[in-house]
Design a protein around this motif. Structure first.
Motif, PDB file in Angstrom:
ATOM      1  N   GLY A 107       0.831  -1.201   0.000  1.00  0.00           N
ATOM      2  CA  GLY A 107       0.000   0.000   0.000  1.00  0.00           C
ATOM      3  C   GLY A 107       0.865   1.250   0.000  1.00  0.00           C
ATOM      4  N   ALA A 108       0.373   2.311  -0.641  1.00  0.00           N
ATOM      5  CA  ALA A 108       1.100   3.586  -0.661  1.00  0.00           C
ATOM      6  C   ALA A 108       0.779   4.409   0.586  1.00  0.00           C
ATOM      7  CB  ALA A 108       0.706   4.377  -1.917  1.00  0.00           C
ATOM      8  N   GLY A 109       1.668   5.313   0.939  1.00  0.00           N
ATOM      9  CA  GLY A 109       1.364   6.320   1.965  1.00  0.00           C
ATOM     10  C   GLY A 109       1.816   6.011   3.374  1.00  0.00           C
ATOM     11  N   GLY A 110       2.195   4.777   3.655  1.00  0.00           N
ATOM     12  CA  GLY A 110       2.785   4.466   4.962  1.00  0.00           C
ATOM     13  C   GLY A 110       1.815   4.252   6.118  1.00  0.00           C
ATOM     14  N   LYS A 111       0.533   4.635   5.954  1.00  0.00           N
ATOM     15  CA  LYS A 111      -0.402   4.471   7.085  1.00  0.00           C
ATOM     16  C   LYS A 111      -1.200   3.180   6.994  1.00  0.00           C
ATOM     17  CE  LYS A 111      -1.181   9.186   8.591  1.00  0.00           C
ATOM     18  NZ  LYS A 111      -2.062  10.352   8.534  1.00  0.00           N
ATOM     19  N   ALA A 112      -1.388   2.704   5.775  1.00  0.00           N
ATOM     20  CA  ALA A 112      -2.247   1.532   5.603  1.00  0.00           C
ATOM     21  C   ALA A 112      -1.767   0.672   4.453  1.00  0.00           C
ATOM     22  CB  ALA A 112      -3.681   1.978   5.334  1.00  0.00           C
ATOM     23  N   GLU A 167       5.925  -3.383  12.770  1.00  0.00           N
ATOM     24  CA  GLU A 167       5.446  -2.875  14.071  1.00  0.00           C
ATOM     25  C   GLU A 167       4.247  -1.943  13.899  1.00  0.00           C
ATOM     26  OE1 GLU A 167       8.131   0.310  12.575  1.00  0.00           O
ATOM     27  OE2 GLU A 167       8.159  -1.882  12.506  1.00  0.00           O
ATOM     28  N   LYS A 168       3.988  -1.485  12.680  1.00  0.00           N
ATOM     29  CA  LYS A 168       2.854  -0.576  12.443  1.00  0.00           C
ATOM     30  C   LYS A 168       1.609  -1.308  11.935  1.00  0.00           C
ATOM     31  CE  LYS A 168       4.974   3.453  13.143  1.00  0.00           C
ATOM     32  NZ  LYS A 168       6.122   3.796  12.298  1.00  0.00           N
ATOM     33  N   THR A 169       1.711  -2.601  11.731  1.00  0.00           N
ATOM     34  CA  THR A 169       0.555  -3.344  11.214  1.00  0.00           C
ATOM     35  C   THR A 169      -0.564  -3.370  12.253  1.00  0.00           C
ATOM     36  OG1 THR A 169       2.002  -4.741   9.884  1.00  0.00           O
ATOM     37  CG2 THR A 169      -0.226  -5.545  10.245  1.00  0.00           C
ATOM     38  N   LEU A 170      -1.780  -3.137  11.766  1.00  0.00           N
ATOM     39  CA  LEU A 170      -2.961  -3.165  12.623  1.00  0.00           C
ATOM     40  C   LEU A 170      -3.991  -4.023  11.902  1.00  0.00           C
ATOM     41  CD1 LEU A 170      -4.413  -1.937  15.098  1.00  0.00           C
ATOM     42  CD2 LEU A 170      -5.210  -0.135  13.589  1.00  0.00           C
ATOM     43  N   PHE A 171      -4.263  -5.198  12.462  1.00  0.00           N
ATOM     44  CA  PHE A 171      -5.180  -6.146  11.827  1.00  0.00           C
ATOM     45  C   PHE A 171      -6.505  -6.200  12.584  1.00  0.00           C
ATOM     46  CE2 PHE A 171      -7.214 -10.217  12.561  1.00  0.00           C
ATOM     47  CZ  PHE A 171      -7.504 -10.671  11.284  1.00  0.00           C
ATOM     48  N   ALA A 172      -7.610  -6.232  11.854  1.00  0.00           N
ATOM     49  CA  ALA A 172      -8.902  -6.552  12.470  1.00  0.00           C
ATOM     50  C   ALA A 172      -9.892  -6.931  11.389  1.00  0.00           C
ATOM     51  CB  ALA A 172      -9.446  -5.374  13.278  1.00  0.00           C
ATOM     52  N   VAL A 193       8.986  -7.904  10.164  1.00  0.00           N
ATOM     53  CA  VAL A 193      10.227  -7.128   9.982  1.00  0.00           C
ATOM     54  C   VAL A 193      10.019  -5.696  10.470  1.00  0.00           C
ATOM     55  CG1 VAL A 193      10.846  -8.478   7.924  1.00  0.00           C
ATOM     56  CG2 VAL A 193       9.737  -6.275   7.639  1.00  0.00           C
ATOM     57  N   ASP A 194      11.115  -5.007  10.773  1.00  0.00           N
ATOM     58  CA  ASP A 194      11.030  -3.578  11.102  1.00  0.00           C
ATOM     59  C   ASP A 194      10.591  -2.825   9.853  1.00  0.00           C
ATOM     60  OD1 ASP A 194      12.161  -3.587  13.795  1.00  0.00           O
ATOM     61  OD2 ASP A 194      14.001  -4.238  12.802  1.00  0.00           O
ATOM     62  N   SER A 195       9.696  -1.856  10.012  1.00  0.00           N
ATOM     63  CA  SER A 195       9.207  -1.137   8.828  1.00  0.00           C
ATOM     64  C   SER A 195      10.334  -0.433   8.071  1.00  0.00           C
ATOM     65  CB  SER A 195       8.122  -0.139   9.221  1.00  0.00           C
ATOM     66  OG  SER A 195       8.612   0.758  10.185  1.00  0.00           O
ATOM     67  N   ASP A 196      11.374   0.010   8.780  1.00  0.00           N
ATOM     68  CA  ASP A 196      12.445   0.702   8.042  1.00  0.00           C
ATOM     69  C   ASP A 196      13.298  -0.259   7.212  1.00  0.00           C
ATOM     70  OD1 ASP A 196      13.798  -0.469  10.108  1.00  0.00           O
ATOM     71  OD2 ASP A 196      14.656   1.375  10.934  1.00  0.00           O
ATOM     72  N   LYS A 197      13.077  -1.561   7.394  1.00  0.00           N
ATOM     73  CA  LYS A 197      13.797  -2.555   6.576  1.00  0.00           C
ATOM     74  C   LYS A 197      12.993  -2.955   5.333  1.00  0.00           C
ATOM     75  CE  LYS A 197      17.380  -3.497   9.385  1.00  0.00           C
ATOM     76  NZ  LYS A 197      17.253  -2.252  10.192  1.00  0.00           N
ATOM     77  N   THR A 215      15.365 -14.649   6.524  1.00  0.00           N
ATOM     78  CA  THR A 215      16.573 -13.928   6.951  1.00  0.00           C
ATOM     79  C   THR A 215      16.199 -12.616   7.633  1.00  0.00           C
ATOM     80  OG1 THR A 215      17.702 -14.879   5.048  1.00  0.00           O
ATOM     81  CG2 THR A 215      18.809 -13.048   6.141  1.00  0.00           C
ATOM     82  N   TYR A 216      15.304 -11.855   7.005  1.00  0.00           N
ATOM     83  CA  TYR A 216      14.877 -10.572   7.588  1.00  0.00           C
ATOM     84  C   TYR A 216      14.122 -10.798   8.898  1.00  0.00           C
ATOM     85  CZ  TYR A 216      16.339  -7.461   3.839  1.00  0.00           C
ATOM     86  OH  TYR A 216      17.095  -6.704   2.973  1.00  0.00           O
TER      87      TYR A 216
END
Length: 386
Positions: free
Chosen positions: A88-93, A161-166, A217-221, A246-247
């Motif tokens: 997804g684009a935009g980093g929020k979703a 770490e930013k994933t939000l599932f529901a 994975v870490d989002s910055d990776k 690996t990641y």
């Protein structure tokens, strides 16, 4: 209301409120920019799908579904495309779900969109589930409803770490569709039954620990991970898994933290193993723990019809194939469009936003087996076909 406010840590008693805020975002469906709503590009060995409606958390509309489906089918046939990545684009979703408001409006006006949307969305879910090439979803940010359907049936799902599932559909008079009846009952114990009925949200590492994501994975990776995937030369599923593993192994964030529901799993497994919603509620009342009482409060807010449909959907789905589940869910989607609660839920949560839906029937005991059987009945020539 900004997304930062949605994600502000609050007590879990407020999880219903947060679900509503996210559902509100789904309602904002006007795409005014001239950019395409979805980018479809061949890069290196991979076909890359980028959902591009960041202002509405990349929520999914019919034209996006059609474009993704036809491109996916093309890439599957091309020998030079050996991997498919969706993000997804935009980093929020990644994708906050389907364009619920548009479907509700179409359903009310008896327009064909209401049938077409579900039919074509579920056909895409099935195509992802049967895709012959490794399919990697980067589920960074909000991933709900239709966004889960775009990712969970593929081979690999990478959470951050930013994933939000529901799957919060019971709050708007719907049910956890897009193949929820297939993947939810296959989670550990009765976890999927709990997530389906309560719309409970999992965040970050818990999305992987709960079995929704395959990797974390870490989002910055993520940019590096994507680069390494694109650099593979005609990779097999094993090659792709190697890169992801690996990641995943290098990521230490919350590694040792127990799964958020771990301490409640015995309770969830016993309370949610009942075959009726009434019995689940009775089990929670008898349990009487703070966690059980919290779930009872959530149950009180949900559409009784949705709760009953959802429990049966998950129970029946546990022994069906993905395609059989999607055929069943298409029947249920049309039953919801014929009924009252879906329109009322959308009104209360997305349109007037008074957060006070008046469900009909208002009580579980008013919902007859006859009515339920009717929801699951074949639509004859109108059934979903693969």
């Amino acid at each position: 209301m900004g997304l930062s406010e949605v994600l502000r840590p609050m007590s879990r008693f407020n999880s219903f409120k947060r679900t509503q805020v996210i559902l509100q975002h789904l309602g904002m469906s006007k795409h005014t920019d001239s950019e395409p709503e979805v980018f479809l590009e061949r890069t290196g060995c991979a076909g890359v799908i980028t959902l591009n409606r960041p202002k509405v958390l990349n929520s999914l509309n019919l034209s996006m579904i059609r474009r993704i489906y036809s491109q996916l089918k093309k890439w599957e046939q091309e020998p030079e495309t050996s991997l498919i990545i969706i993000k997804g684009a935009g980093g929020k979703a990644f994708c906050a779900g389907g364009d619920i408001k548009a479907i509700s409006e179409a359903g009310k006006a008896k327009q064909k969109l209401a049938q077409d949307f579900f039919k074509e969305e579920y056909t895409l879910n099935s195509a992802i589930g049967t895709c012959k090439k490794p399919f990697v979803s980067l589920i960074h940010g909000v991933t709900m409803g239709g966004g889960v359907g775009l990712s969970v049936h593929g081979h690999f799902r990478v959470a951050t770490e930013k994933t939000l599932f529901a799957m919060p559909e019971t709050a708007i008079g719907l049910f956890p569709d897009v193949g929820g009846g297939y993947f939810l009952p296959r989670l550990s114990g009765k976890l999927g039954y709990f997530l389906a009925l309560t719309g409970f949200r999992l965040k970050g590492r818990d999305v992987q620990k709960g079995g929704i994501a395959t990797h974390f994975v870490d989002s910055d990776k993520l940019p590096m991970l994507e680069k390494d995937l694109l650099a593979l030369k005609s990779p097999s599923k094993e090659n792709v898994a190697e890169v992801l593993d690996t990641y995943h192994k290098k990521c230490k964030v919350d590694q040792d933290k127990p799964f958020i529901l771990e301490e409640h799993m015995d309770r969830i497994n016993s309370c949610f193993s009942a075959s009726t919603v009434e019995q689940i509620i009775q089990n929670l009342q008898e349990d009487g723990s703070p966690f059980a009482l919290e779930q009872l409060k959530v149950f009180e807010k949900m559409s009784p019809t949705s709760l009953k449909i959802t429990l049966r959907q998950i129970m029946e789905g546990s022994s069906k194939s993905l395609q059989e589940v999607l055929i069943m869910e298409y029947r249920l989607s049309q039953a919801c469009l014929r009924g009252h609660d879906f329109y009322e839920g959308v009104r209360a949560v997305l349109i007037e936003k008074d957060q006070n839906p008046k469900w009909k029937p208002a009580k579980l005991e008013e919902i007859t087996d006859e009515f339920l059987n009717d929801c699951f009945k074949s639509l004859g020539s109108d059934d979903l076909k693969f």
